[in-house]
Motif scaffolding. Structure first.
Motif, PDB file in Angstrom:
ATOM      1  N   THR A   1       0.837  -1.209   0.000  1.00 16.10           N
ATOM      2  CA  THR A   1       0.000   0.000   0.000  1.00 16.10           C
ATOM      3  C   THR A   1       0.869   1.255   0.000  1.00 16.10           C
ATOM      4  O   THR A   1       0.612   2.205  -0.753  1.00 16.10           O
ATOM      5  N   HIS A   2       1.913   1.264   0.835  1.00 11.77           N
ATOM      6  CA  HIS A   2       2.833   2.414   0.855  1.00 11.77           C
ATOM      7  C   HIS A   2       3.517   2.570  -0.511  1.00 11.77           C
ATOM      8  O   HIS A   2       3.680   3.687  -1.004  1.00 11.77           O
ATOM      9  N   LEU A   3       3.932   1.452  -1.095  1.00 16.41           N
ATOM     10  CA  LEU A   3       4.627   1.518  -2.389  1.00 16.41           C
ATOM     11  C   LEU A   3       3.705   2.085  -3.471  1.00 16.41           C
ATOM     12  O   LEU A   3       4.108   2.945  -4.262  1.00 16.41           O
ATOM     13  N   ALA A   4       2.461   1.614  -3.469  1.00 15.28           N
ATOM     14  CA  ALA A   4       1.503   2.107  -4.480  1.00 15.28           C
ATOM     15  C   ALA A   4       1.236   3.602  -4.279  1.00 15.28           C
ATOM     16  O   ALA A   4       1.176   4.370  -5.247  1.00 15.28           O
ATOM     17  N   ALA A   5       1.115   4.034  -3.017  1.00 17.45           N
ATOM     18  CA  ALA A   5       0.856   5.453  -2.728  1.00 17.45           C
ATOM     19  C   ALA A   5       1.991   6.333  -3.234  1.00 17.45           C
ATOM     20  O   ALA A   5       1.772   7.484  -3.610  1.00 17.45           O
ATOM     21  N   ALA A   6       3.193   5.791  -3.242  1.00 15.98           N
ATOM     22  CA  ALA A   6       4.351   6.562  -3.704  1.00 15.98           C
ATOM     23  C   ALA A   6       4.564   6.423  -5.208  1.00 15.98           C
ATOM     24  O   ALA A   6       5.504   7.005  -5.747  1.00 15.98           O
ATOM     25  N   GLY A   7       3.719   5.635  -5.875  1.00 19.97           N
ATOM     26  CA  GLY A   7       3.801   5.518  -7.333  1.00 19.97           C
ATOM     27  C   GLY A   7       4.616   4.360  -7.836  1.00 19.97           C
ATOM     28  O   GLY A   7       4.863   4.245  -9.041  1.00 19.97           O
ATOM     29  N   PHE A   8       5.039   3.461  -6.944  1.00 20.68           N
ATOM     30  CA  PHE A   8       5.805   2.289  -7.379  1.00 20.68           C
ATOM     31  C   PHE A   8       4.879   1.213  -7.921  1.00 20.68           C
ATOM     32  O   PHE A   8       3.715   1.103  -7.506  1.00 20.68           O
ATOM     33  N   SER A   9       5.428   0.400  -8.798  1.00 22.77           N
ATOM     34  CA  SER A   9       4.747  -0.804  -9.242  1.00 22.77           C
ATOM     35  C   SER A   9       5.535  -1.981  -8.646  1.00 22.77           C
ATOM     36  O   SER A   9       6.702  -2.188  -8.995  1.00 22.77           O
ATOM     37  N   ALA A  10       4.909  -2.683  -7.719  1.00 28.16           N
ATOM     38  CA  ALA A  10       5.651  -3.665  -6.919  1.00 28.16           C
ATOM     39  C   ALA A  10       5.322  -5.097  -7.333  1.00 28.16           C
ATOM     40  O   ALA A  10       4.192  -5.400  -7.721  1.00 28.16           O
ATOM     41  N   THR A  11       6.326  -5.964  -7.224  1.00 29.76           N
ATOM     42  CA  THR A  11       6.103  -7.392  -7.444  1.00 29.76           C
ATOM     43  C   THR A  11       5.467  -7.986  -6.185  1.00 29.76           C
ATOM     44  O   THR A  11       5.462  -7.361  -5.127  1.00 29.76           O
ATOM     45  N   ALA A  12       4.964  -9.203  -6.318  1.00 26.72           N
ATOM     46  CA  ALA A  12       4.402  -9.886  -5.142  1.00 26.72           C
ATOM     47  C   ALA A  12       5.516 -10.126  -4.130  1.00 26.72           C
ATOM     48  O   ALA A  12       6.682 -10.292  -4.493  1.00 26.72           O
ATOM     49  N   ALA A  13       5.141 -10.131  -2.855  1.00 27.61           N
ATOM     50  CA  ALA A  13       6.130 -10.364  -1.803  1.00 27.61           C
ATOM     51  C   ALA A  13       6.649 -11.799  -1.883  1.00 27.61           C
ATOM     52  O   ALA A  13       5.876 -12.736  -2.091  1.00 27.61           O
ATOM     53  N   GLU A  14       7.978 -11.922  -1.722  1.00 27.70           N
ATOM     54  CA  GLU A  14       8.610 -13.252  -1.729  1.00 27.70           C
ATOM     55  C   GLU A  14       8.977 -13.594  -0.284  1.00 27.70           C
ATOM     56  O   GLU A  14       9.593 -12.771   0.409  1.00 27.70           O
ATOM     57  N   PRO A  15       8.606 -14.774   0.194  1.00 27.94           N
ATOM     58  CA  PRO A  15       8.879 -15.089   1.596  1.00 27.94           C
ATOM     59  C   PRO A  15      10.341 -15.453   1.885  1.00 27.94           C
ATOM     60  O   PRO A  15      11.034 -15.960   1.003  1.00 27.94           O
ATOM     61  N   GLY A  16      10.766 -15.171   3.128  1.00 31.07           N
ATOM     62  CA  GLY A  16      12.039 -15.627   3.656  1.00 31.07           C
ATOM     63  C   GLY A  16      13.207 -14.782   3.190  1.00 31.07           C
ATOM     64  O   GLY A  16      13.022 -13.900   2.377  1.00 31.07           O
ATOM     65  N   PRO A  17      14.400 -15.088   3.686  1.00 34.08           N
ATOM     66  CA  PRO A  17      14.677 -16.001   4.797  1.00 34.08           C
ATOM     67  C   PRO A  17      14.582 -15.299   6.162  1.00 34.08           C
ATOM     68  O   PRO A  17      14.447 -14.088   6.217  1.00 34.08           O
ATOM     69  N   ASP A  18      14.669 -16.099   7.196  1.00 36.57           N
ATOM     70  CA  ASP A  18      14.755 -15.594   8.576  1.00 36.57           C
ATOM     71  C   ASP A  18      13.584 -14.679   8.929  1.00 36.57           C
ATOM     72  O   ASP A  18      13.787 -13.571   9.438  1.00 36.57           O
ATOM     73  N   GLU A  19      12.356 -15.139   8.676  1.00 40.58           N
ATOM     74  CA  GLU A  19      11.126 -14.412   9.040  1.00 40.58           C
ATOM     75  C   GLU A  19      10.898 -13.152   8.207  1.00 40.58           C
ATOM     76  O   GLU A  19      10.076 -12.316   8.562  1.00 40.58           O
ATOM     77  N   HIS A  20      11.631 -13.008   7.102  1.00 38.65           N
ATOM     78  CA  HIS A  20      11.447 -11.841   6.244  1.00 38.65           C
ATOM     79  C   HIS A  20      10.496 -12.127   5.094  1.00 38.65           C
ATOM     80  O   HIS A  20      10.223 -13.279   4.759  1.00 38.65           O
ATOM     81  N   TYR A  21      10.046 -11.067   4.455  1.00 40.96           N
ATOM     82  CA  TYR A  21       9.573 -11.109   3.072  1.00 40.96           C
ATOM     83  C   TYR A  21      10.299 -10.005   2.336  1.00 40.96           C
ATOM     84  O   TYR A  21      10.812  -9.059   2.968  1.00 40.96           O
ATOM     85  N   THR A  22      10.365 -10.130   1.019  1.00 44.68           N
ATOM     86  CA  THR A  22      11.035  -9.093   0.223  1.00 44.68           C
ATOM     87  C   THR A  22      10.129  -8.704  -0.939  1.00 44.68           C
ATOM     88  O   THR A  22       9.298  -9.502  -1.400  1.00 44.68           O
ATOM     89  N   ILE A  23      10.302  -7.474  -1.385  1.00 47.35           N
ATOM     90  CA  ILE A  23       9.513  -6.942  -2.493  1.00 47.35           C
ATOM     91  C   ILE A  23      10.450  -6.149  -3.398  1.00 47.35           C
ATOM     92  O   ILE A  23      11.262  -5.355  -2.907  1.00 47.35           O
ATOM     93  N   LEU A  24      10.354  -6.383  -4.694  1.00 48.64           N
ATOM     94  CA  LEU A  24      11.090  -5.565  -5.665  1.00 48.64           C
ATOM     95  C   LEU A  24      10.080  -4.609  -6.294  1.00 48.64           C
ATOM     96  O   LEU A  24       9.012  -5.041  -6.738  1.00 48.64           O
ATOM     97  N   ALA A  25      10.412  -3.328  -6.307  1.00 50.70           N
ATOM     98  CA  ALA A  25       9.454  -2.321  -6.784  1.00 50.70           C
ATOM     99  C   ALA A  25      10.096  -1.454  -7.858  1.00 50.70           C
ATOM    100  O   ALA A  25      11.237  -1.001  -7.716  1.00 50.70           O
ATOM    101  N   LEU A  26       9.322  -1.242  -8.932  1.00 49.20           N
ATOM    102  CA  LEU A  26       9.822  -0.416 -10.040  1.00 49.20           C
ATOM    103  C   LEU A  26       9.198   0.971  -9.955  1.00 49.20           C
ATOM    104  O   LEU A  26       8.003   1.092  -9.670  1.00 49.20           O
ATOM    105  N   PRO A  27      10.011   2.030 -10.213  1.00 53.84           N
ATOM    106  CA  PRO A  27       9.480   3.382 -10.082  1.00 53.84           C
ATOM    107  C   PRO A  27       8.437   3.714 -11.166  1.00 53.84           C
ATOM    108  O   PRO A  27       8.409   3.095 -12.202  1.00 53.84           O
TER     109      PRO A  27
END
Ligand SMILES: C[S@@+](CC[C@H](N)C(=O)[O-])C[C@H]1O[C@@H](n2cnc3c(N)ncnc32)[C@H](O)[C@@H]1O
Length: 191
Positions: free
Chosen positions: A165-191
């Motif tokens: 939601t924050h990424l979209a509000a700032a105008g990014f186009s984000a990929t789906a969140a990828e899980p892991g590692p170590d309790e994380h998720y990651t997101i790659l976002a294009l401007p």
């Protein structure tokens, strides 16, 4: 606290930060791969802290700009870079008021830092404006769906949907969140 005790308290705080962030050094290779980080790229590490990850990106051959509001953390990162024979450019600043950069970054790494930032939309807008054409923002956050055995306290974690939601509000186009590692998720976002 008595004024004469302050330097000792500051040194102890820095020692704790260095130790905690060093435990995450192994994540740099995973995150660099997910971010598509390559040698020769300019990488802005926002909220670089004591540089545990920024130094690994530099070791991969990237030009790394390590940014953080905490001068003591950055001084440690710079000293560690010199000790390891790596080049690291440090910039004291906050994401919401991103300082002028020597060059536009190909990748912005914002790892375990977004939940620390008060005005997230302003920070993400500033980051989006700074990214080089063809560049991308990489986010890692602790997932509130994790067990909470390591990492940020549950109360401070944000869901992947909140980050999106924050990424979209700032105008990014984000990929789906990828899980892991170590309790994380990651997101790659294009401007
Ligand atoms: C948990 S540490 C993460 C360090 C490193 N990025 C990592 O992945 O291990 C969070 C860092 O964000 C920094 N930070 C806090 N507020 C910030 C802001 N407004 N803009 C940029 N960095 C900020 C803190 O000083 C701290 O070094």
């Amino acid at each position: 606290m008595q004024a004469e005790n302050q330097p000792r308290a500051d040194a102890a705080r820095l020692e704790r930060l260095v130790a905690r962030q060093a435990e995450k050094r192994h994540l740099a290779a995973v995150w660099a791969a997910r971010a598509g980080l390559e040698a020769g790229m300019t990488v802005l590490d926002v909220g670089a802290g004591t540089g545990a990850l920024a130094l690994e990106y530099a070791a991969l051959g990237a030009r790394v700009l390590a940014m953080d509001p905490d001068p003591a953390s950055l001084a440690h990162a710079a000293a560690e870079a010199a000790r390891r024979g790596l080049i690291l450019e440090t910039i004291v600043g906050r994401a919401e008021a991103l300082p002028a950069l020597p060059t536009a970054p190909d990748r912005v790494m914002l790892t375990d830092a977004l939940h620390h930032i008060q005005d997230r939309d302003a920070a993400l807008r500033a980051i989006r404006a700074a990214i080089a054409p063809g560049g991308a923002l990489f986010i890692a956050e602790y997932d509130p769906a994790g067990p909470g055995a390591i990492g940020a306290p549950m109360a401070r974690r944000m869901t992947p949907a909140e980050a999106q939601t924050h990424l979209a509000a700032a105008g990014f186009s984000a990929t789906a969140a990828e899980p892991g590692p170590d309790e994380h998720y990651t997101i790659l976002a294009l401007p």
